[in-house]
Design an enzyme around this catalytic site. Sequence first.
Site, PDB file in Angstrom:
ATOM      1  N   ASP A   8      -5.024   0.345   8.751  1.00  0.00           N
ATOM      2  CA  ASP A   8      -4.799   0.231   7.311  1.00  0.00           C
ATOM      3  C   ASP A   8      -5.449  -0.998   6.687  1.00  0.00           C
ATOM      4  O   ASP A   8      -5.422  -1.144   5.462  1.00  0.00           O
ATOM      5  CB  ASP A   8      -3.294   0.184   7.018  1.00  0.00           C
ATOM      6  CG  ASP A   8      -2.645   1.562   7.050  1.00  0.00           C
ATOM      7  OD1 ASP A   8      -3.377   2.560   6.974  1.00  0.00           O
ATOM      8  OD2 ASP A   8      -1.408   1.625   7.147  1.00  0.00           O
ATOM      9  N   LYS A  38       0.860  -1.186   0.000  1.00  0.00           N
ATOM     10  CA  LYS A  38       0.000   0.000   0.000  1.00  0.00           C
ATOM     11  C   LYS A  38       0.894   1.233   0.000  1.00  0.00           C
ATOM     12  O   LYS A  38       1.768   1.376   0.854  1.00  0.00           O
ATOM     13  CB  LYS A  38      -0.897   0.004   1.239  1.00  0.00           C
ATOM     14  CG  LYS A  38      -1.666   1.306   1.459  1.00  0.00           C
ATOM     15  CD  LYS A  38      -2.165   1.432   2.882  1.00  0.00           C
ATOM     16  CE  LYS A  38      -1.065   1.526   3.893  1.00  0.00           C
ATOM     17  NZ  LYS A  38      -0.292   2.810   3.826  1.00  0.00           N
TER      18      LYS A  38
END
EC number: 2.7.1.148
Length: 292
Positions: free
Chosen positions: A140, A13
Site C-alpha cells: 500500500d 487510505k
Amino acid sequence: MTKNLRNARAPAKINLTLHIEGRRVDGYHELTSLVAFAGAGDLLTFAPDAQFSLEVSGPTAIEAGDGGDNLVARVERALRAEKPDVCSGAFHLTKRLPVAAGIGGGSSDAAAALRLLAAANGIALNDPALYEAARRTGADVPVCLDPRAKFMRGVGEKLGPTLKLPTLPAVLVNPRVPVETKAVFQKLGLKPGQSNGYGPHPAVTDGMDFENFVRALKKGRNDMEDAACVIAPIVGHVLSTLSSARGCRLARMSGSGATCFALFETCRQAGAAAKAISAAHPEWWVKPTVLR
C-alpha cells in the site's frame, strides 16, 4: 541539505472498492481498488541529522511501535538501499489512526517519510528510487506516495492517474478490534492460479458528480468484507450501524478491516451521524471526514 524542521500529513487510505480478481501462481492476490484519502490521519515531523531515529507518540503509539519493524524505519532503510548517499534524520510520528485497521496507516506514514526525505535531499517526487523504496516496503505504500484518489491494481504496484472525485463527506468507524490481513486472505480460500469470476469493476470516470459516482460505487464491492465479518463479527455490526445512519448513501468496509466507512451527501449529515454513533458506542473510534 536544508536544516529546517519539516512536517507531513499521513492521511488514512480508504478503499472505496476492493475487487480481488484472483490469486496468482506465486500466491499473491491480484486486485483492483479505487482508493481515496481522508482528512483524518497521522502527522510526521522530520529534522535532518546524520543518524536515523524515530519517536512515536499519540493515542495509538503503543500499537504502532517505534522499533525497526515500524514502516517509517523500514522505508528509510529501503531508500538508503536505492540511494546510499541519502541523508537521514530524526522522525517524530504522532500516531492517531488505529493500527491493523484496513486504512493503510503504517503505509501512509512510510509514504510521508519518503516525501520528507525527498524534500530534504532534493529528490524529485517522480524519482524511480522513491517508488522502488515504497514498493519494497509494502503493497500500500506506492499508492500513498501521492495521496490523491486513483486506482491501484496488481498487488498494489500498478497505479492509475489521479482522479477528481466529487466531495465525499464520510464517517469512518473502527471498533478497535484489529483484523490481520493474512487471515482474511486465507479465509477467502482462493487457490494459486484461481480467479473469482465476480465480474469487472464498474466504470468510474474523472469528474463524476456525486449521484453518478455513488451509483457506480454501489455496483462495486469489497471482496474481503464477508471473510472479515466471519473473523471479526463486530465488523458486521459496524456496517449495520453505519447503514442505518440518517442520510447514509453507502456503507462498506475498507481494506481488510475492521475500519468501515459511510458516505453522505453533506458534511452536516456526516457530522450528525458521527455524533450519534459516538454517543451509542463510546468505545469505538469514530471520525467524520471528507474523502478526496
